[in-house]
Design a protein around this motif. Sequence first.
Motif, PDB file in Angstrom:
ATOM      1  N   ARG A   1       9.801  77.509  68.764  1.00  0.00           N
ATOM      2  CA  ARG A   1      10.505  78.794  68.894  1.00  0.00           C
ATOM      3  C   ARG A   1      10.982  79.329  67.553  1.00  0.00           C
ATOM      4  O   ARG A   1      11.186  80.518  67.398  1.00  0.00           O
ATOM      5  N   GLU A   2      11.204  78.425  66.578  1.00  0.00           N
ATOM      6  CA  GLU A   2      11.610  78.884  65.251  1.00  0.00           C
ATOM      7  C   GLU A   2      11.376  77.796  64.226  1.00  0.00           C
ATOM      8  O   GLU A   2      11.348  76.616  64.550  1.00  0.00           O
ATOM      9  N   ARG A   3      11.197  78.225  62.984  1.00  0.00           N
ATOM     10  CA  ARG A   3      11.072  77.300  61.867  1.00  0.00           C
ATOM     11  C   ARG A   3      12.489  76.882  61.466  1.00  0.00           C
ATOM     12  O   ARG A   3      13.416  77.687  61.477  1.00  0.00           O
ATOM     13  N   LEU A   4      12.649  75.612  61.132  1.00  0.00           N
ATOM     14  CA  LEU A   4      13.936  75.081  60.694  1.00  0.00           C
ATOM     15  C   LEU A   4      13.834  74.602  59.252  1.00  0.00           C
ATOM     16  O   LEU A   4      12.800  74.069  58.844  1.00  0.00           O
ATOM     17  N   ASP A   5      14.930  74.755  58.504  1.00  0.00           N
ATOM     18  CA  ASP A   5      14.923  74.104  57.200  1.00  0.00           C
ATOM     19  C   ASP A   5      15.201  72.613  57.442  1.00  0.00           C
ATOM     20  O   ASP A   5      15.777  72.245  58.470  1.00  0.00           O
TER      21      ASP A   5
ATOM     22  N   PRO B   1      13.871  69.234  67.347  1.00  0.00           N
ATOM     23  CA  PRO B   1      13.179  69.455  66.082  1.00  0.00           C
ATOM     24  C   PRO B   1      11.974  68.524  65.959  1.00  0.00           C
ATOM     25  O   PRO B   1      12.061  67.346  66.311  1.00  0.00           O
ATOM     26  N   MET B   2      10.878  69.071  65.475  1.00  0.00           N
ATOM     27  CA  MET B   2       9.673  68.277  65.246  1.00  0.00           C
ATOM     28  C   MET B   2       9.051  68.741  63.939  1.00  0.00           C
ATOM     29  O   MET B   2       9.087  69.924  63.611  1.00  0.00           O
TER      30      MET B   2
ATOM     31  N   LEU C   1      11.763  74.060  65.795  1.00  0.00           N
ATOM     32  CA  LEU C   1      12.583  73.757  66.963  1.00  0.00           C
ATOM     33  C   LEU C   1      11.717  74.038  68.180  1.00  0.00           C
ATOM     34  O   LEU C   1      11.248  75.166  68.379  1.00  0.00           O
ATOM     35  N   THR C   2      11.466  73.006  68.988  1.00  0.00           N
ATOM     36  CA  THR C   2      10.562  73.132  70.121  1.00  0.00           C
ATOM     37  C   THR C   2      11.313  73.072  71.442  1.00  0.00           C
ATOM     38  O   THR C   2      12.315  72.369  71.572  1.00  0.00           O
TER      39      THR C   2
END
Length: 103
Positions: free
Chosen positions: A47-51, A6-7, A40-41
């Motif tokens: 690859r996707e947005r994270l809450d 996560p970044m 999430l990298t």
Amino acid sequence: MCVGEPMRLSTVDGIVGRTGDGTLIDLSLTPDLRPGDWVLTFLGAARERLDPDEAQKILAALEGLRAVMAGGSAGDAFADIETREPTLPPHLQAALAAGAAQG
């Protein structure tokens, strides 16, 4: 094996994002991101947005793994999953149910 990290994005310019430490992230697979979003990298690509809550859980799990690999304890890094049974993703649960119905 590739591990997602996560970044948090500090800037977004088209399909390129930058984190607070200056890391460049390819955003071409994740449109409509804004500064402050967590992603999430994998290998420099989002690859996707994270809450934010999910991002913190993943960061804690990665820190727990680092601690174990260094000979320490995972502590409470996996507290969110220790008290529940594992669950299958929906597509695998459906396949399991279909197989049980035939069997």
